[in-house]
Design an enzyme around this catalytic site. Structure first.
Site, PDB file in Angstrom:
ATOM      1  N   HIS A  25       0.831  -1.207   0.000  1.00 22.67           N
ATOM      2  CA  HIS A  25       0.000   0.000   0.000  1.00 22.67           C
ATOM      3  C   HIS A  25       0.873   1.269   0.000  1.00 22.67           C
ATOM      4  O   HIS A  25       0.562   2.251  -0.666  1.00 22.67           O
ATOM      5  CB  HIS A  25      -0.923  -0.023   1.223  1.00 22.67           C
ATOM      6  CG  HIS A  25      -1.727   1.228   1.386  1.00 22.67           C
ATOM      7  ND1 HIS A  25      -1.418   2.203   2.304  1.00 22.67           N
ATOM      8  CD2 HIS A  25      -2.818   1.683   0.713  1.00 22.67           C
ATOM      9  CE1 HIS A  25      -2.284   3.195   2.191  1.00 22.67           C
ATOM     10  NE2 HIS A  25      -3.144   2.905   1.247  1.00 22.67           N
ATOM     11  N   GLU A  71       2.070   2.102  -3.440  1.00 24.35           N
ATOM     12  CA  GLU A  71       1.033   2.746  -4.260  1.00 24.35           C
ATOM     13  C   GLU A  71       1.074   4.262  -4.032  1.00 24.35           C
ATOM     14  O   GLU A  71       0.930   5.052  -4.965  1.00 24.35           O
ATOM     15  CB  GLU A  71      -0.318   2.141  -3.873  1.00 24.35           C
ATOM     16  CG  GLU A  71      -1.522   2.829  -4.450  1.00 24.35           C
ATOM     17  CD  GLU A  71      -2.718   2.791  -3.509  1.00 24.35           C
ATOM     18  OE1 GLU A  71      -3.368   3.836  -3.352  1.00 24.35           O
ATOM     19  OE2 GLU A  71      -2.995   1.718  -2.931  1.00 24.35           O
ATOM     20  N   HIS A  72       1.288   4.680  -2.779  1.00 32.24           N
ATOM     21  CA  HIS A  72       1.382   6.118  -2.477  1.00 32.24           C
ATOM     22  C   HIS A  72       2.620   6.748  -3.110  1.00 32.24           C
ATOM     23  O   HIS A  72       2.603   7.900  -3.523  1.00 32.24           O
ATOM     24  CB  HIS A  72       1.437   6.337  -0.955  1.00 32.24           C
ATOM     25  CG  HIS A  72       0.085   6.383  -0.319  1.00 32.24           C
ATOM     26  ND1 HIS A  72      -0.486   7.525   0.151  1.00 32.24           N
ATOM     27  CD2 HIS A  72      -0.820   5.394  -0.099  1.00 32.24           C
ATOM     28  CE1 HIS A  72      -1.684   7.256   0.636  1.00 32.24           C
ATOM     29  NE2 HIS A  72      -1.910   5.968   0.516  1.00 32.24           N
ATOM     30  N   GLU A 108       4.708  10.918   3.111  1.00 26.65           N
ATOM     31  CA  GLU A 108       3.600   9.978   2.912  1.00 26.65           C
ATOM     32  C   GLU A 108       3.257   9.191   4.183  1.00 26.65           C
ATOM     33  O   GLU A 108       2.146   8.709   4.333  1.00 26.65           O
ATOM     34  CB  GLU A 108       3.906   9.002   1.767  1.00 26.65           C
ATOM     35  CG  GLU A 108       3.814   9.614   0.389  1.00 26.65           C
ATOM     36  CD  GLU A 108       2.459  10.271   0.111  1.00 26.65           C
ATOM     37  OE1 GLU A 108       1.415   9.635   0.302  1.00 26.65           O
ATOM     38  OE2 GLU A 108       2.454  11.449  -0.303  1.00 26.65           O
ATOM     39  N   GLU A 168      -4.963   8.512   6.741  1.00 24.38           N
ATOM     40  CA  GLU A 168      -5.880   7.608   6.034  1.00 24.38           C
ATOM     41  C   GLU A 168      -6.347   6.505   6.991  1.00 24.38           C
ATOM     42  O   GLU A 168      -7.515   6.117   7.003  1.00 24.38           O
ATOM     43  CB  GLU A 168      -5.136   6.983   4.837  1.00 24.38           C
ATOM     44  CG  GLU A 168      -6.003   6.133   3.945  1.00 24.38           C
ATOM     45  CD  GLU A 168      -5.220   5.529   2.766  1.00 24.38           C
ATOM     46  OE1 GLU A 168      -5.668   4.488   2.278  1.00 24.38           O
ATOM     47  OE2 GLU A 168      -4.172   6.085   2.370  1.00 24.38           O
TER      48      GLU A 168
END
Length: 424
Positions: free
Chosen positions: A40, A43-44, A113, A120
């Protein structure tokens, strides 16, 4: 299939825009406890700049094309896709190839991030349904990577390094685990040529990776809280089947037969519905808020079950109705119910393919899980609901998670007994 093992597939549709994407057989289930969250995190990082394009250049290029770039990570797949005008197809493929093969993984962006992902995570924690499903995976699959969350634990997010990310790409982003899929006004030959030229840095793999089927546990994980007036949220999961299992399509129909319900919604009043379960639930009174059946397939296992919300007083009776509806399929499902389930499944499957993005998604996912695209005709000769319910759902272990006011929640051993309930 390209010489490297990468597969390229497309479907022509008469649109003005095209969706092209990369579907990778890699997600959180291929992580370890130490690096859970890496897929994940990657992906960022993908949109933060490459050796050829800085983050600003990348964003401007997409904007100037009038395009749209997106990505998501699931437990078994990572997906990056671009939507653009048909004349920009090559450019779209080039951008995807660039971010997947030449991302700089800059340390400054990496540290920035971390904060984004932690925020998130806070948002996810506020979404009760997502929390329940994450906990259900943990309950059902315990220490297997399938029980991990996609975002990973806080301590991993704070400690993931460039080295972790590079190692994950090296191990998992292999040519034979990648599908390039497109839908729209696509020239397939051109797509193949572009993919072969631009994705040349993905190496072929080194044999099959070691994958162990995770054990399924009948267990419970309860989070009690006594907030005034709050609802109890619960999920009950049975062991399902993998994508490629012959019974997986029957499970889809069973999911349609159980269906879903939300109090005071729908064209037909719930008490008049032809769905027996919806009838029974509506007759429990106003405390039964909603339920929906779910059916999630993985490479070597699956999770089937239902998620629901109710007030505290109704909880026991509600669980009783839902468990009985599932166990009863083994004996008294009617021809009419099976037909209705099949029609609703068809509507869902056809109705969801209404954009180039949805079609590209369908192609990419099916090639990863089945190795080919399944014609819809194969999905529809299903007479086996009773057999599958008898073999896989009647009198079977269940994984249970719940959150909220749970004083009326029956113990696990009682819920397990009810999976074999018969009524006269």
């Amino acid at each position: 299939q390209l010489p490297s093992g990468m597969r390229v597939a497309s479907q022509y549709t008469p649109d003005e825009t095209v969706t092209v994407g990369v579907w990778i057989d890699a997600g959180s289930r291929f992580e370890t406890k130490e690096n859970n969250g890496t897929a994940h995190f990657l992906e960022h990082m993908a949109f933060k700049g490459t050796k050829r394009r800085s983050r600003i250049q990348l964003e401007q290029e997409i904007e100037n094309m009038g395009g749209h770039l997106n990505a998501y990570t699931s437990r078994e797949q990572t997906v990056y896709y671009a939507k653009c005008f048909k004349s920009d197809l090559r450019n779209g493929v080039d951008i995807l190839a660039d971010i997947l093969q030449h991302s700089t993984l800059d340390q400054g962006h990496l540290d920035f991030e971390r904060g984004v992902i932690l925020r998130e995570m806070e948002e996810v924690e506020k979404t009760t349904e997502e929390v329940i499903f994450d906990r259900l995976h943990l309950t059902a699959f315990h220490d297997s990577p399938l029980g991990y969350t996609i975002l990973g634990p806080v301590e991993n997010i704070q400690s993931i390094t460039q080295e972790h990310l590079r190692e994950y790409v090296k191990e998992n982003y292999l040519a034979e685990r990648i599908v390039v899929a497109a839908a729209g006004p696509v020239d397939h030959g051109e797509l193949v040529r572009n993919s072969e030229e631009l994705f040349s840095h993905f190496r072929a793999g080194h044999g099959k990776r070691k994958e162990e089927k995770p054990a399924f546990y009948g267990a419970e994980l309860l989070y009690r809280s006594q907030e005034e007036g709050s609802l109890a949220h619960f999920a009950v999961g049975y062991e399902g089947v993998p994508w490629t299992h012959p019974d997986s399509l029957t499970f889809m129909v069973i999911q349609s037969i159980i269906g879903n319900y939300k109090k005071n919604e729908g064209l037909v009043p719930a008490k008049l519905s032809s769905n027996r379960l919806t009838n029974s639930v509506a007759n429990l009174g106003p405390g039964a808020e909603s339920f929906s059946a779910f059916n999630t397939c993985y490479k070597d296992t699956g999770l089937f079950g239902f998620y629901g919300e109710s007030d505290e007083a109704t909880l026991d009776g509600y669980l009783d109705e839902l468990l009985f509806a599932v166990s009863n399929l083994a004996f008294s499902v009617t021809e009419e119910e099976v037909e209705r389930g099949k029609r609703q499944l068809k509507t869902t499957l056809f109705g969801s393919l209404d954009s180039t993005t949805a079609i590209a998604e369908d192609i990419g996912r099916q090639l990863l899980v089945y190795g080919r695209r399944i014609p819809l005709a194969e999905l529809l000769n299903i007479e086996e609901v009773k057999r599958v319910a008898r073999e896989r759902l009647f009198d079977k272990d269940v994984a249970v998670t719940a959150l909220g006011p749970l004083s009326r929640m029956p113990p696990l051993v009682e819920l397990r007994r009810r999976t074999a309930a018969r009524r006269l």
